[in-house]
Design a protein around this motif. Structure first.
Motif, PDB file in Angstrom:
ATOM      1  N   VAL A 125      -6.296 -11.807  10.549  1.00  0.00           N
ATOM      2  CA  VAL A 125      -7.955 -12.280  10.562  1.00  0.00           C
ATOM      3  C   VAL A 125      -8.599 -11.635   9.204  1.00  0.00           C
ATOM      4  O   VAL A 125      -9.360 -12.252   8.731  1.00  0.00           O
ATOM      5  N   LEU A 126      -8.594 -10.105   9.382  1.00  0.00           N
ATOM      6  CA  LEU A 126      -9.390  -9.620   8.216  1.00  0.00           C
ATOM      7  C   LEU A 126      -8.562  -9.667   6.987  1.00  0.00           C
ATOM      8  O   LEU A 126      -9.046  -9.459   5.838  1.00  0.00           O
ATOM      9  N   CYS A 127      -7.205  -9.860   7.082  1.00  0.00           N
ATOM     10  CA  CYS A 127      -6.311 -10.092   5.744  1.00  0.00           C
ATOM     11  C   CYS A 127      -6.497  -8.795   4.886  1.00  0.00           C
ATOM     12  O   CYS A 127      -6.264  -8.671   3.534  1.00  0.00           O
ATOM     13  N   ARG A 128      -6.553  -7.685   5.797  1.00  0.00           N
ATOM     14  CA  ARG A 128      -6.318  -6.485   5.076  1.00  0.00           C
ATOM     15  C   ARG A 128      -5.595  -5.455   6.325  1.00  0.00           C
ATOM     16  O   ARG A 128      -5.479  -5.814   7.415  1.00  0.00           O
ATOM     17  N   PRO A 129      -5.204  -4.090   5.760  1.00  0.00           N
ATOM     18  CA  PRO A 129      -4.377  -3.408   6.741  1.00  0.00           C
ATOM     19  C   PRO A 129      -5.404  -3.028   7.919  1.00  0.00           C
ATOM     20  O   PRO A 129      -6.730  -2.656   7.549  1.00  0.00           O
ATOM     21  N   PHE A 130      -4.707  -2.836   9.157  1.00  0.00           N
ATOM     22  CA  PHE A 130      -5.652  -2.056  10.071  1.00  0.00           C
ATOM     23  C   PHE A 130      -6.055  -0.734   9.676  1.00  0.00           C
ATOM     24  O   PHE A 130      -5.124  -0.152   8.914  1.00  0.00           O
ATOM     25  N   THR A 131      -7.295  -0.043  10.091  1.00  0.00           N
ATOM     26  CA  THR A 131      -7.310   1.246   9.751  1.00  0.00           C
ATOM     27  C   THR A 131      -7.042   2.421  10.865  1.00  0.00           C
ATOM     28  O   THR A 131      -7.479   1.808  12.066  1.00  0.00           O
ATOM     29  N   ILE A 132      -6.678   3.209  10.582  1.00  0.00           N
ATOM     30  CA  ILE A 132      -6.492   4.528  11.560  1.00  0.00           C
ATOM     31  C   ILE A 132      -7.367   5.510  11.463  1.00  0.00           C
ATOM     32  O   ILE A 132      -7.690   6.024  10.065  1.00  0.00           O
ATOM     33  N   ASN A 133      -7.982   5.943  12.453  1.00  0.00           N
ATOM     34  CA  ASN A 133      -9.306   7.035  12.290  1.00  0.00           C
ATOM     35  C   ASN A 133      -8.519   8.509  12.646  1.00  0.00           C
ATOM     36  O   ASN A 133      -7.745   8.398  13.654  1.00  0.00           O
ATOM     37  N   ALA A 134      -8.914   9.203  11.915  1.00  0.00           N
ATOM     38  CA  ALA A 134      -8.397  10.509  12.248  1.00  0.00           C
ATOM     39  C   ALA A 134      -9.345  11.770  11.931  1.00  0.00           C
ATOM     40  O   ALA A 134     -10.259  11.474  11.099  1.00  0.00           O
ATOM     41  N   THR A 135      -9.092  12.839  12.937  1.00  0.00           N
ATOM     42  CA  THR A 135      -9.998  13.959  12.443  1.00  0.00           C
ATOM     43  C   THR A 135      -9.315  14.868  11.812  1.00  0.00           C
ATOM     44  O   THR A 135      -8.159  15.505  12.173  1.00  0.00           O
ATOM     45  N   TYR A 136      -9.850  15.487  10.506  1.00  0.00           N
ATOM     46  CA  TYR A 136      -9.147  16.278   9.515  1.00  0.00           C
ATOM     47  C   TYR A 136      -9.919  17.708   9.532  1.00  0.00           C
ATOM     48  O   TYR A 136     -11.178  17.673   9.356  1.00  0.00           O
ATOM     49  N   TYR A 137      -9.044  18.535   9.540  1.00  0.00           N
ATOM     50  CA  TYR A 137      -9.728  20.122   9.471  1.00  0.00           C
ATOM     51  C   TYR A 137      -9.061  20.553   8.206  1.00  0.00           C
ATOM     52  O   TYR A 137      -7.994  20.969   8.041  1.00  0.00           O
ATOM     53  N   PRO A 138      -9.990  20.795   7.170  1.00  0.00           N
ATOM     54  CA  PRO A 138      -9.352  21.167   5.888  1.00  0.00           C
ATOM     55  C   PRO A 138      -8.955  22.768   5.862  1.00  0.00           C
ATOM     56  O   PRO A 138      -9.420  23.367   7.068  1.00  0.00           O
ATOM     57  N   PRO A 139      -8.232  23.000   4.894  1.00  0.00           N
ATOM     58  CA  PRO A 139      -7.634  24.372   5.157  1.00  0.00           C
ATOM     59  C   PRO A 139      -8.844  25.469   4.595  1.00  0.00           C
ATOM     60  O   PRO A 139      -9.937  24.991   3.819  1.00  0.00           O
ATOM     61  N   ALA A 140      -8.706  26.573   5.051  1.00  0.00           N
ATOM     62  CA  ALA A 140      -9.819  27.669   4.883  1.00  0.00           C
ATOM     63  C   ALA A 140      -9.781  28.101   3.237  1.00  0.00           C
ATOM     64  O   ALA A 140     -11.084  28.249   2.702  1.00  0.00           O
ATOM     65  N   ASP A 141      -8.521  28.127   2.943  1.00  0.00           N
ATOM     66  CA  ASP A 141      -8.341  28.637   1.265  1.00  0.00           C
ATOM     67  C   ASP A 141      -8.299  27.407   0.577  1.00  0.00           C
ATOM     68  O   ASP A 141      -7.674  26.830   0.713  1.00  0.00           O
ATOM     69  N   THR A 142      -9.433  27.107  -0.136  1.00  0.00           N
ATOM     70  CA  THR A 142      -9.409  26.207  -1.037  1.00  0.00           C
ATOM     71  C   THR A 142      -8.571  26.300  -2.315  1.00  0.00           C
ATOM     72  O   THR A 142      -8.838  25.409  -3.497  1.00  0.00           O
ATOM     73  N   ALA A 143      -8.122  27.632  -2.819  1.00  0.00           N
ATOM     74  CA  ALA A 143      -7.342  28.059  -3.878  1.00  0.00           C
ATOM     75  C   ALA A 143      -6.274  27.249  -4.458  1.00  0.00           C
ATOM     76  O   ALA A 143      -6.097  26.825  -5.624  1.00  0.00           O
ATOM     77  N   GLY A 144      -5.706  26.311  -3.509  1.00  0.00           N
ATOM     78  CA  GLY A 144      -4.602  25.818  -3.717  1.00  0.00           C
ATOM     79  C   GLY A 144      -4.199  24.865  -2.466  1.00  0.00           C
ATOM     80  O   GLY A 144      -4.698  24.861  -1.487  1.00  0.00           O
ATOM     81  N   PRO A 145      -3.304  23.730  -2.940  1.00  0.00           N
ATOM     82  CA  PRO A 145      -2.628  23.010  -1.857  1.00  0.00           C
ATOM     83  C   PRO A 145      -2.211  23.794  -0.422  1.00  0.00           C
ATOM     84  O   PRO A 145      -1.537  24.811  -0.768  1.00  0.00           O
ATOM     85  N   ALA A 146      -2.333  23.336   0.689  1.00  0.00           N
ATOM     86  CA  ALA A 146      -2.216  23.929   1.796  1.00  0.00           C
ATOM     87  C   ALA A 146      -1.069  23.211   2.625  1.00  0.00           C
ATOM     88  O   ALA A 146      -0.930  22.017   2.460  1.00  0.00           O
ATOM     89  N   PRO A 147      -0.484  23.924   3.513  1.00  0.00           N
ATOM     90  CA  PRO A 147       0.667  23.188   4.239  1.00  0.00           C
ATOM     91  C   PRO A 147      -0.243  22.574   5.110  1.00  0.00           C
ATOM     92  O   PRO A 147      -1.447  22.675   5.738  1.00  0.00           O
ATOM     93  N   LEU A 148       0.445  21.453   6.078  1.00  0.00           N
ATOM     94  CA  LEU A 148      -0.256  20.587   6.776  1.00  0.00           C
ATOM     95  C   LEU A 148       0.423  20.415   8.210  1.00  0.00           C
ATOM     96  O   LEU A 148       1.560  20.324   7.884  1.00  0.00           O
ATOM     97  N   VAL A 149      -0.161  20.261   9.429  1.00  0.00           N
ATOM     98  CA  VAL A 149       0.128  19.786  10.632  1.00  0.00           C
ATOM     99  C   VAL A 149      -0.475  18.516  11.060  1.00  0.00           C
ATOM    100  O   VAL A 149      -1.702  18.225  10.836  1.00  0.00           O
ATOM    101  N   VAL A 150       0.396  17.491  11.088  1.00  0.00           N
ATOM    102  CA  VAL A 150      -0.065  16.413  11.742  1.00  0.00           C
ATOM    103  C   VAL A 150       0.212  15.990  13.158  1.00  0.00           C
ATOM    104  O   VAL A 150       1.480  16.203  13.658  1.00  0.00           O
TER     105      VAL A 150
END
Length: 268
Positions: free
Chosen positions: A24-49
C-alpha cells in the motif's frame, strides 16, 4: 531519534527499514528498535542484537500486549558495562514496528517455518542496518535473544555467519513441546548447526515450563551433532514464570556469560 536516559544508560529509538515492501505504501515496512550506544565513543564498539520472544502470541489479550515495546534494559546494562552497544528490535507487528504479525502458532510445520522466516528477515534487516553505523564494529556482532528470540538468534547465526562472533540463547524454542510437533525445534537447530561457524551459549532453567530438560538436551545434541559449537547450561529451578524467565536472573547466568565473552576474546 530521541535520546532517553535510563539510570545511567542512554537509549535511542531507531527506525529500521525491513526487507519487505508494504504494497500500500510502496516502501519497506519499518522496524522500531531501542538502541543503547556504547559508553566509550573513542572507536567502533562490538554490538549485541537482542531478539524478543513471542510477546503474548501477538494478541493484546496475551501476557505481553502486542504493542508493548520490550527494551531489555537490565540485559543492556550488563553488556554496556562490558563495552558493548546493544539494540533490541521489535519484529513486524510488535511494539512500534509496522506490518502484520505473521509468526504463526498453528501446529503446522509449514506455517511455523513461514513465521520463522519472517522473523529471520527482520533480524537480518536489523543486523545489516546496524553494520552501517560508524559507532559499530561490523566484525564483532553477537546475536542473542529470549524464548523464540533465543532459537531465532542461533538459527540466524547458522544461516548468516559472516561477521558474527557468537550467538546467545536464553530459553530458546519456537514452539512448546507437543506430540505432533516436538521435532520442529530439533530440525531447525540441526539446520543451524550445519552452517554455524561461531560458538553459541545456551542458557536454560531445569523447570522451564515450555521445554523439558530431556528435550533441551536433545536439541543441543542435534545442534552439535550437525557441526555447531554450543555450551549448554541447565540451571536449577527458577520460580519466575515457571522457569522460562531465566534472563531476568543475571545472578545465575552472569558468570557463564562472562566466561563465554572471554572465550570470544572480549576483555574489560
Amino acid at each position: 531519534m530521541i535520546a532517553v536516559p535510563t539510570n545511567s544508560l542512554t537509549s535511542e529509538s531507531l527506525t529500521i527499514p525491513s526487507r519487505v515492501v508494504d504494497p500500500v505504501l510502496c516502501r519497506p515496512f519499518t522496524i522500531n528498535a531501542t538502541y543503547y550506544p556504547p559508553a566509550d565513543t573513542a572507536g567502533p564498539a562490538p554490538l549485541v542484537v537482542f531478539n524478543h520472544g513471542s510477546t503474548g502470541q501477538g494478541a493484546d489479550r496475551g501476557r505481553i500486549p502486542r504493542r508493548a515495546v520490550l527494551r531489555y534494559e537490565s540485559q543492556a546494562r550488563y553488556f554496556h558495562d562490558r563495552g558493548f552497544a546493544f539494540v533490541a528490535p521489535m519484529r513486524r507487528g510488535r511494539g512500534g514496528s509496522e506490518g502484520e504479525y505473521l509468526e504463526s502458532y498453528e501446529w503446522n510445520a509449514l506455517k511455523l517455518a513461514e513465521g520463522l522466516q519472517h522473523a529471520l528477515d527482520d533480524v537480518g534487516a536489523t543486523v545489516n542496518f546496524m553494520r552501517q553505523r560508524s559507532d559499530i564494529d561490523a566484525r564483532r556482532i553477537l546475536v542473542a535473544g529470549h524464548s523464540r528470540g533465543g532459537l531465532l538468534s542461533v538459527v540466524y547465526a547458522g544461516l548468516h555467519p559472516a561477521g558474527l562472533v557468537g550467538s546467545i540463547n536464553f530459553a530458546g524454542g519456537w514452539i512448546a513441546e507437543n506430540g505432533m510437533m516436538e521435532d520442529f525445534n530439533r530440525e531447525v537447530f540441526v539446520r543451524a548447526g550445519a552452517g554455524a561457524e561461531a560458538p553459541s551459549l545456551w542458557l536454560y532453567a531445569e523447570n522451564d515450563r515450555h521445554h523439558s530438560t530431556a528435550m533441551i538436551r536433545r536439541w543441543h545434541d542435534a545442534y552439535t551433532g550437525a557441526g555447531g559449537s554450543a555450551e549448554l547450561y541447565l540451571f536449577g529451578p527458577v520460580d519466575d514464570d515457571e522457569g522460562h524467565q531465566l534472563l531476568e536472573r543475571p545472578g545465575l547466568w552472569q558468570s557463564a556469560m562472562d566466561a563465554f565473552l572471554h572465550q570470544l576474546g572480549f576483555f574489560w
